[in-house]
Write a protein that holds these residues in place. Structure first.
Motif, PDB file in Angstrom:
ATOM      1  N   CYS A  21     -53.979  -9.869  10.353  1.00 39.71           N
ATOM      2  CA  CYS A  21     -52.985 -10.956  10.402  1.00 39.71           C
ATOM      3  C   CYS A  21     -52.303 -10.977  11.774  1.00 39.71           C
ATOM      4  O   CYS A  21     -52.143 -12.035  12.384  1.00 39.71           O
ATOM      5  CB  CYS A  21     -51.967 -10.813   9.276  1.00 39.71           C
ATOM      6  SG  CYS A  21     -51.117  -9.227   9.233  1.00 39.71           S
ATOM      7  N   CYS A  46     -56.156 -12.521   5.496  1.00 37.35           N
ATOM      8  CA  CYS A  46     -55.743 -11.275   4.831  1.00 37.35           C
ATOM      9  C   CYS A  46     -56.779 -10.848   3.783  1.00 37.35           C
ATOM     10  O   CYS A  46     -56.996 -11.558   2.802  1.00 37.35           O
ATOM     11  CB  CYS A  46     -54.381 -11.453   4.174  1.00 37.35           C
ATOM     12  SG  CYS A  46     -53.866  -9.963   3.297  1.00 37.35           S
ATOM     13  N   PRO A  47     -57.391  -9.680   3.952  1.00 33.84           N
ATOM     14  CA  PRO A  47     -58.417  -9.270   2.987  1.00 33.84           C
ATOM     15  C   PRO A  47     -57.837  -8.907   1.626  1.00 33.84           C
ATOM     16  O   PRO A  47     -58.563  -8.833   0.640  1.00 33.84           O
ATOM     17  CB  PRO A  47     -59.064  -8.039   3.639  1.00 33.84           C
ATOM     18  CG  PRO A  47     -58.053  -7.527   4.595  1.00 33.84           C
ATOM     19  CD  PRO A  47     -57.236  -8.700   5.047  1.00 33.84           C
ATOM     20  N   ARG A 105     -47.412  -8.969   9.696  1.00 34.62           N
ATOM     21  CA  ARG A 105     -47.405  -7.775   8.859  1.00 34.62           C
ATOM     22  C   ARG A 105     -45.979  -7.187   8.744  1.00 34.62           C
ATOM     23  O   ARG A 105     -45.542  -6.801   7.665  1.00 34.62           O
ATOM     24  CB  ARG A 105     -48.374  -6.710   9.418  1.00 34.62           C
ATOM     25  CG  ARG A 105     -48.673  -5.582   8.431  1.00 34.62           C
ATOM     26  CD  ARG A 105     -47.576  -4.538   8.405  1.00 34.62           C
ATOM     27  NE  ARG A 105     -47.660  -3.610   7.297  1.00 34.62           N
ATOM     28  CZ  ARG A 105     -46.910  -3.675   6.210  1.00 34.62           C
ATOM     29  NH1 ARG A 105     -46.079  -4.673   6.015  1.00 34.62           N
ATOM     30  NH2 ARG A 105     -46.976  -2.760   5.277  1.00 34.62           N
ATOM     31  N   ILE A 117     -48.881 -14.194   2.635  1.00 32.40           N
ATOM     32  CA  ILE A 117     -47.897 -13.738   3.630  1.00 32.40           C
ATOM     33  C   ILE A 117     -46.919 -14.866   3.968  1.00 32.40           C
ATOM     34  O   ILE A 117     -45.699 -14.679   3.973  1.00 32.40           O
ATOM     35  CB  ILE A 117     -48.604 -13.265   4.928  1.00 32.40           C
ATOM     36  CG1 ILE A 117     -49.688 -12.229   4.621  1.00 32.40           C
ATOM     37  CG2 ILE A 117     -47.589 -12.702   5.919  1.00 32.40           C
ATOM     38  CD1 ILE A 117     -50.610 -11.930   5.800  1.00 32.40           C
ATOM     39  N   MET A 141     -43.299  -9.427   7.170  1.00 32.80           N
ATOM     40  CA  MET A 141     -43.456  -9.296   5.710  1.00 32.80           C
ATOM     41  C   MET A 141     -42.758  -8.027   5.209  1.00 32.80           C
ATOM     42  O   MET A 141     -42.156  -8.023   4.135  1.00 32.80           O
ATOM     43  CB  MET A 141     -44.951  -9.245   5.367  1.00 32.80           C
ATOM     44  CG  MET A 141     -45.258  -9.105   3.900  1.00 32.80           C
ATOM     45  SD  MET A 141     -47.043  -9.171   3.625  1.00 32.80           S
ATOM     46  CE  MET A 141     -47.530  -7.481   3.986  1.00 32.80           C
ATOM     47  N   CYS A 197     -50.776  -4.325   1.109  1.00 31.81           N
ATOM     48  CA  CYS A 197     -51.206  -4.319   2.514  1.00 31.81           C
ATOM     49  C   CYS A 197     -51.912  -3.018   2.877  1.00 31.81           C
ATOM     50  O   CYS A 197     -51.404  -1.936   2.608  1.00 31.81           O
ATOM     51  CB  CYS A 197     -49.987  -4.522   3.421  1.00 31.81           C
ATOM     52  SG  CYS A 197     -50.410  -4.398   5.163  1.00 31.81           S
ATOM     53  N   ILE A 198     -53.090  -3.130   3.502  1.00 20.94           N
ATOM     54  CA  ILE A 198     -53.854  -1.944   3.929  1.00 20.94           C
ATOM     55  C   ILE A 198     -53.714  -1.697   5.428  1.00 20.94           C
ATOM     56  O   ILE A 198     -54.404  -0.855   5.994  1.00 20.94           O
ATOM     57  CB  ILE A 198     -55.354  -2.069   3.555  1.00 20.94           C
ATOM     58  CG1 ILE A 198     -55.977  -3.327   4.195  1.00 20.94           C
ATOM     59  CG2 ILE A 198     -55.535  -2.083   2.034  1.00 20.94           C
ATOM     60  CD1 ILE A 198     -57.492  -3.392   4.092  1.00 20.94           C
ATOM     61  N   GLU A 199     -52.856  -2.450   6.062  1.00 18.45           N
ATOM     62  CA  GLU A 199     -52.609  -2.326   7.507  1.00 18.45           C
ATOM     63  C   GLU A 199     -53.894  -2.406   8.331  1.00 18.45           C
ATOM     64  O   GLU A 199     -54.176  -1.555   9.176  1.00 18.45           O
ATOM     65  CB  GLU A 199     -51.780  -1.073   7.809  1.00 18.45           C
ATOM     66  CG  GLU A 199     -50.450  -1.139   7.077  1.00 18.45           C
ATOM     67  CD  GLU A 199     -49.276  -0.506   7.780  1.00 18.45           C
ATOM     68  OE1 GLU A 199     -49.461   0.574   8.359  1.00 18.45           O
ATOM     69  OE2 GLU A 199     -48.181  -1.106   7.739  1.00 18.45           O
ATOM     70  N   CYS A 200     -54.646  -3.454   8.066  1.00 21.59           N
ATOM     71  CA  CYS A 200     -55.841  -3.719   8.875  1.00 21.59           C
ATOM     72  C   CYS A 200     -55.455  -4.456  10.152  1.00 21.59           C
ATOM     73  O   CYS A 200     -56.231  -4.540  11.085  1.00 21.59           O
ATOM     74  CB  CYS A 200     -56.828  -4.543   8.081  1.00 21.59           C
ATOM     75  SG  CYS A 200     -56.218  -6.200   7.656  1.00 21.59           S
ATOM     76  N   PHE A 201     -54.276  -5.060  10.159  1.00 19.61           N
ATOM     77  CA  PHE A 201     -53.714  -5.807  11.286  1.00 19.61           C
ATOM     78  C   PHE A 201     -54.521  -7.044  11.673  1.00 19.61           C
ATOM     79  O   PHE A 201     -54.391  -7.567  12.783  1.00 19.61           O
ATOM     80  CB  PHE A 201     -53.469  -4.892  12.505  1.00 19.61           C
ATOM     81  CG  PHE A 201     -52.609  -3.717  12.154  1.00 19.61           C
ATOM     82  CD1 PHE A 201     -51.373  -3.904  11.547  1.00 19.61           C
ATOM     83  CD2 PHE A 201     -53.028  -2.419  12.385  1.00 19.61           C
ATOM     84  CE1 PHE A 201     -50.573  -2.824  11.175  1.00 19.61           C
ATOM     85  CE2 PHE A 201     -52.231  -1.336  12.015  1.00 19.61           C
ATOM     86  CZ  PHE A 201     -51.000  -1.537  11.414  1.00 19.61           C
TER      87      PHE A 201
END
Ligand code: SF4
Ligand code: F3S
Ligand code: FES
Length: 247
Positions: free
Chosen positions: A149, A211-212, A170, A217, A173, A143-147
């Motif tokens: 999702c 999700c990139p 996020r 998830i 998960m 996870c890159i925490e792009c948010f």
């Protein structure tokens, strides 16, 4: 091949805003973030945009491109027709600060509310994990925490009233990751359900679709977490044990 693309970019602040039309040069191999940077450099020097890595790894450049939650740095211009008008708007679930920049502090608040890893008195180096357990959490750790999702989940998109009780995919998960860790001593099933709104999730899988990092998830975190909650609630042995205070 270069051409001029038609863009509509949302400009404004927390008070009000509008889509503004721009025509911007596009060159071969470019991504949407390149075009936004060129727009900033040539026509709109005050355009606010957040980015850091331009490599799909920092999670900063989240936006909605033609209504789809995407990373601007990973969206190739070659996926659009040259005559198409491309709209770029800020992610909708979080309040706008200015132009394409939103206030994502909701996510940091939720992160702080999740109890951290509990080693249960076991010191580092005193336990071994099986490879299968390592791989399970490694997927979530991508996870890159792009948010994106959290942005797309219908529970909080357009439903401000649900935000206090819902951590979003996020952080549900994150709870699942800790719950599945063989050395974590905490029982996170009740807090997932009661405090962080696991029950709100009706497994629409929109989070997984955007999700990139292609993290599954829903299938690998949310559904197994739901199964664990159900196991605790409806297993008669667990139910009796919880009444007696021994599980
Ligand atoms: Fe982004 Fe995927 Fe992490 Fe959600 S799970 S914040 S979509 S990388
Ligand atoms: Fe929302 Fe994902 Fe569940 S989009 S409803 S958290 S499957
Ligand atoms: Fe880092 Fe796009 S700029 S993910």
């Amino acid at each position: 091949m270069s051409y001029e693309a038609k863009f509509q970019v949302w400009r404004g602040d927390e008070g009000e805003g509008e889509l503004r039309d721009y025509a911007v040069e596009v060159n071969e191999g470019e991504v949407v973030l390149d075009i936004i940077h060129r727009l900033q450099a040539t026509q709109a020097p005050d355009l606010a945009v957040r980015w850091n890595c331009k490599a799909g790894k920092c999670g900063s450049c989240s936006a909605e491109i033609n209504g789809m939650p995407r990373l601007m740095c990973m969206t190739r211009m070659s996926t659009f027709e040259p005559e198409e008008t491309i709209t770029v708007t800020p992610i909708r679930t979080f309040p706008v600060i200015r132009d394409l920049v939103t206030d994502v502090s909701f996510n940091y608040e939720k992160a702080r509310q999740i109890p951290s890893f509990d080693p249960g008195g076991v010191e580092p180096g005193e336990f071994r994990m099986q490879q299968v357990d390592v791989e399970r959490s490694q997927e979530f750790r991508k996870c890159i925490e792009c948010f994106l999702c959290n942005n797309v989940c219908h529970v909080i998109r357009d439903h401000e009233e649900n935000k206090p009780g819902f951590a979003g995919p996020r952080f549900l998960m994150r709870i699942a990751e800790l719950e599945m860790h063989p050395a974590d001593a905490a029982d996170r099933r009740e807090i997932a359900q009661e405090d962080h709104g696991l029950g709100f999730c009706n497994i629409t899988k929109c989070c997984t679709e955007v999700c990139p990092e292609h993290i599954k998830i829903t299938d690998n975190a949310l559904i197994p977490m739901k199964e664990r909650v159900v196991g605790r609630r409806y297993d008669p042995v667990v139910w009796l044990g919880s009444k007696l205070g021994i599980v």
